[in-house]
Enzyme design. Sequence first.
Site, mmCIF file in Angstrom:
data_model
loop_
_atom_site.group_PDB
_atom_site.id
_atom_site.type_symbol
_atom_site.label_atom_id
_atom_site.label_comp_id
_atom_site.label_asym_id
_atom_site.label_seq_id
_atom_site.Cartn_x
_atom_site.Cartn_y
_atom_site.Cartn_z
ATOM 1 N N GLY A 174 -8.124 -14.409 25.534
ATOM 2 C CA GLY A 174 -7.286 -14.494 24.579
ATOM 3 C C GLY A 174 -7.940 -14.060 23.370
ATOM 4 O O GLY A 174 -8.936 -13.012 23.356
ATOM 5 N N ILE B 87 -9.669 -15.581 21.014
ATOM 6 C CA ILE B 87 -11.236 -15.761 20.741
ATOM 7 C C ILE B 87 -12.152 -15.375 21.678
ATOM 8 O O ILE B 87 -13.171 -14.682 21.455
ATOM 9 C CB ILE B 87 -11.496 -17.400 20.773
ATOM 10 N N THR C 210 -12.300 -13.018 33.266
ATOM 11 C CA THR C 210 -11.416 -13.666 34.182
ATOM 12 C C THR C 210 -10.153 -14.369 33.328
ATOM 13 O O THR C 210 -10.332 -14.895 32.195
ATOM 14 C CB THR C 210 -11.713 -14.581 35.237
ATOM 15 N N ARG D 121 -12.157 -26.681 25.443
ATOM 16 C CA ARG D 121 -11.728 -27.920 25.631
ATOM 17 C C ARG D 121 -12.559 -28.679 26.894
ATOM 18 O O ARG D 121 -12.692 -27.939 27.976
ATOM 19 C CB ARG D 121 -10.056 -28.061 26.041
ATOM 20 N N GLU E 278 -13.460 -36.765 23.302
ATOM 21 C CA GLU E 278 -13.964 -36.821 21.959
ATOM 22 C C GLU E 278 -13.754 -37.980 21.190
ATOM 23 O O GLU E 278 -12.635 -38.302 21.261
ATOM 24 C CB GLU E 278 -13.802 -35.554 21.321
ATOM 25 N N HIS F 86 -17.597 -30.445 18.287
ATOM 26 C CA HIS F 86 -16.534 -29.505 18.080
ATOM 27 C C HIS F 86 -16.498 -29.040 16.577
ATOM 28 O O HIS F 86 -15.440 -29.096 15.904
ATOM 29 C CB HIS F 86 -15.174 -30.602 18.382
HETATM 30 C C1 DGY Z 1 -8.582 -25.700 17.729
HETATM 31 O O1 DGY Z 1 -7.938 -25.157 16.793
HETATM 32 O O2 DGY Z 1 -7.843 -26.045 18.621
HETATM 33 C C2 DGY Z 1 -9.938 -25.939 17.699
HETATM 34 O O3 DGY Z 1 -10.229 -26.676 18.591
HETATM 35 C C3 DGY Z 1 -10.271 -26.636 16.360
HETATM 36 O O4 DGY Z 1 -11.520 -26.028 16.321
#
Ligand code: DGY
Length: 300
Positions: free
Chosen positions: A140, A142, A160, A218, A246, A264
């Site tokens: 995606g 990122i 993938t 995540r 977390e 995070h």
């Molecule tokens: C998000 O935007 O979901 C990220 O985990 C925050 O860093």
Amino acid sequence: MKVLATRRYPGPAFAELEDVEVGAVSGLTEVRPEIEALVVANEPVPVELLPGLRLVANFGVGYDRLGIETLRERGVAVTNTPGVLNAATADLTFALILAAQRRVVEGDRRVRAGEWTGSWADGFLAEELTGSTLGIVGLGRIGQAVARRARGFELRVLYTQRRRSDTELGEYRDLDELLGEADIVTIHAPLTPETRGLVAARGLALLKDGGVLVSTARGEIVDEPALVAELVSGRIRAGLDVFSREPHVPEELLGLPNVVLTPHLGSGTRQTREAMTRIVVDNILAFERGEPLVTPVQLR
Ligand code: DGY
């Protein structure tokens, strides 16, 4: 419009909210019918205590902890902050890749412990990053930013995802092939019912000996106990920015030299967090004026 925000969010845009109360939703004990909009950072929304709620503006792109089903049933609109955190998260991904692959944190600890006593030529060795094969799980926004940065390190990129795309950023592999072929695997999928536990014990076992797993997505996407077992065995290395519960981090990881742990931090730059607040506020202001939301989450 009365807004409840779970903290003072960073940046000047926050001051544009005229009627905002700052307070944790977890601390709510009584019904607050006057609250119409809520700003949270992917935190569970106590809808039963907020009967007047019309908008949840999520500070962050991932909204997996809000309780989206209930919000949809109640007709509450939801927004998130896509786009502005791609660069920061991709940068942190490379920080973790380099730290794990080049043993940066281990080296730092040795220096601080006074264990650097001899010549550099007697020092411990790491693995080269340049020329390695990088496997991206989830291409995606990122994932694509990571793939573009990979060119600078002369990496061969595999990817993938659910739908194979027509891209020059990398070669498609199915998940098992990618896990077995990459030297470094980095996770960038959103957490959904389909991706929860996607990289299970069987998949982790496919990673190469000495391979590196990085996650800034995540924690729940990887089988965490299985990952801990692999790391305790010393067979693989990892750079982990996210965890299943977390801020809890599995105790076993804390003393391990082969894992780099961050709290995070993916979007954690001043510029990015301020840009996220800007989007949150723009959504609230648009909602107040009856204009279309800037970045609505499509509640299907
Ligand atoms: C998000 O935007 O979901 C990220 O985990 C925050 O860093």
